[in-house]
Design a protein around this motif. Structure first.
Motif, PDB file in Angstrom:
ATOM      1  N   THR A  10       0.835  -1.192   0.000  1.00 25.95           N
ATOM      2  CA  THR A  10       0.000   0.000   0.000  1.00 25.95           C
ATOM      3  C   THR A  10       0.868   1.240   0.000  1.00 25.95           C
ATOM      4  OG1 THR A  10      -1.753   1.193   1.164  1.00 25.95           O
ATOM      5  CG2 THR A  10      -0.187  -0.016   2.532  1.00 25.95           C
ATOM      6  N   SER A  12      -0.543   3.945   1.473  1.00 22.94           N
ATOM      7  CA  SER A  12      -1.205   4.760   2.488  1.00 22.94           C
ATOM      8  C   SER A  12      -1.368   3.988   3.797  1.00 22.94           C
ATOM      9  CB  SER A  12      -2.587   5.188   1.975  1.00 22.94           C
ATOM     10  OG  SER A  12      -3.317   5.799   3.003  1.00 22.94           O
ATOM     11  N   LEU A  13      -0.997   4.603   4.905  1.00 23.63           N
ATOM     12  CA  LEU A  13      -1.209   3.995   6.214  1.00 23.63           C
ATOM     13  C   LEU A  13      -2.692   3.810   6.518  1.00 23.63           C
ATOM     14  CD1 LEU A  13       1.488   5.762   8.416  1.00 23.63           C
ATOM     15  CD2 LEU A  13       1.454   3.396   7.649  1.00 23.63           C
ATOM     16  N   ALA A  14      -3.543   4.586   5.857  1.00 23.43           N
ATOM     17  CA  ALA A  14      -4.987   4.461   6.069  1.00 23.43           C
ATOM     18  C   ALA A  14      -5.502   3.089   5.629  1.00 23.43           C
ATOM     19  CB  ALA A  14      -5.725   5.568   5.321  1.00 23.43           C
ATOM     20  N   ASP A  15      -4.758   2.395   4.778  1.00 21.42           N
ATOM     21  CA  ASP A  15      -5.156   1.063   4.315  1.00 21.42           C
ATOM     22  C   ASP A  15      -4.868  -0.025   5.350  1.00 21.42           C
ATOM     23  OD1 ASP A  15      -5.943   2.181   1.928  1.00 21.42           O
ATOM     24  OD2 ASP A  15      -4.078   1.689   0.884  1.00 21.42           O
ATOM     25  N   ASP A  17      -5.270  -1.629   9.029  1.00 19.47           N
ATOM     26  CA  ASP A  17      -6.137  -1.638  10.205  1.00 19.47           C
ATOM     27  C   ASP A  17      -5.268  -1.781  11.455  1.00 19.47           C
ATOM     28  OD1 ASP A  17      -7.954  -2.056  12.244  1.00 19.47           O
ATOM     29  OD2 ASP A  17      -9.096  -3.598  11.179  1.00 19.47           O
TER      30      ASP A  17
END
Length: 164
Positions: A10, A12-15, A17
């Motif tokens: 990824t 993005s760290l937002a991906d 959990d």
């Protein structure tokens, strides 16, 4: 993940959990390539004693090579055969080449460490210095966990002796 399962690349760290168990690594955007392919090493290190520390490096190992040429552009992070070296992922790719024999592995996607070092030497690399740096990295990695290893070893040994 085992055998490449559950590996996610990824941007993005937002991906990720944060409530799930994860192992997170920084991705190398410009890795050293072998004929245009990403590869990794499997090294064999023997630890015969934690106190005093005794570490032995086997001078042979395994080189796993991706089956798709590496390029980091666009949205190709989903191309596992380009980014991940796992045998379980690459073995079913039409481009996968098994080694011809234990001694002839050039052009294949599973090679020996000796074969890689020979290739790097032919390309002008200082192989003795590289091997020394690899050994130092392995030793420093084990030293960083030595207190935990020593505690775990002696705790397990004590339990075995107490069992009677």
């Amino acid at each position: 993940g085992c055998q490449g399962k559950d590996i996610q690349l990824t941007r993005s760290l937002a991906d990720i959990d944060p409530h799930e168990p994860n192992i997170v690594q920084r991705y190398m955007h410009r890795p050293h390539l072998l004929d245009g392919y990403k590869y990794d090493l499997r090294l064999y290190v023997l630890l015969t004693s934690v106190q005093p520390m005794r570490i032995y490096m086997f001078r042979e190992g395994l080189v796993r090579v991706c089956t798709e040429k590496y390029e980091l552009k666009g949205n190709n992070l989903g191309d596992a055969c380009m980014h991940l070296t796992n045998y379980a992922i690459n073995k079913d790719n039409d481009a996968f080449v098994q080694p011809a024999s234990a001694t002839e592995d050039s052009g294949s996607h599973k090679r020996t460490l000796g074969s890689l070092l020979k290739t790097l030497e032919q390309e002008g690399a200082d192989v003795p210095a590289l091997w020394d740096a690899i050994c130092q990295l392995c030793v420093k990695t084990i030293i960083s966990v030595q207190p935990h290893l020593q505690h775990t070893y002696y705790t397990c040994r004590q339990r075995a002796e107490d069992a009677g």
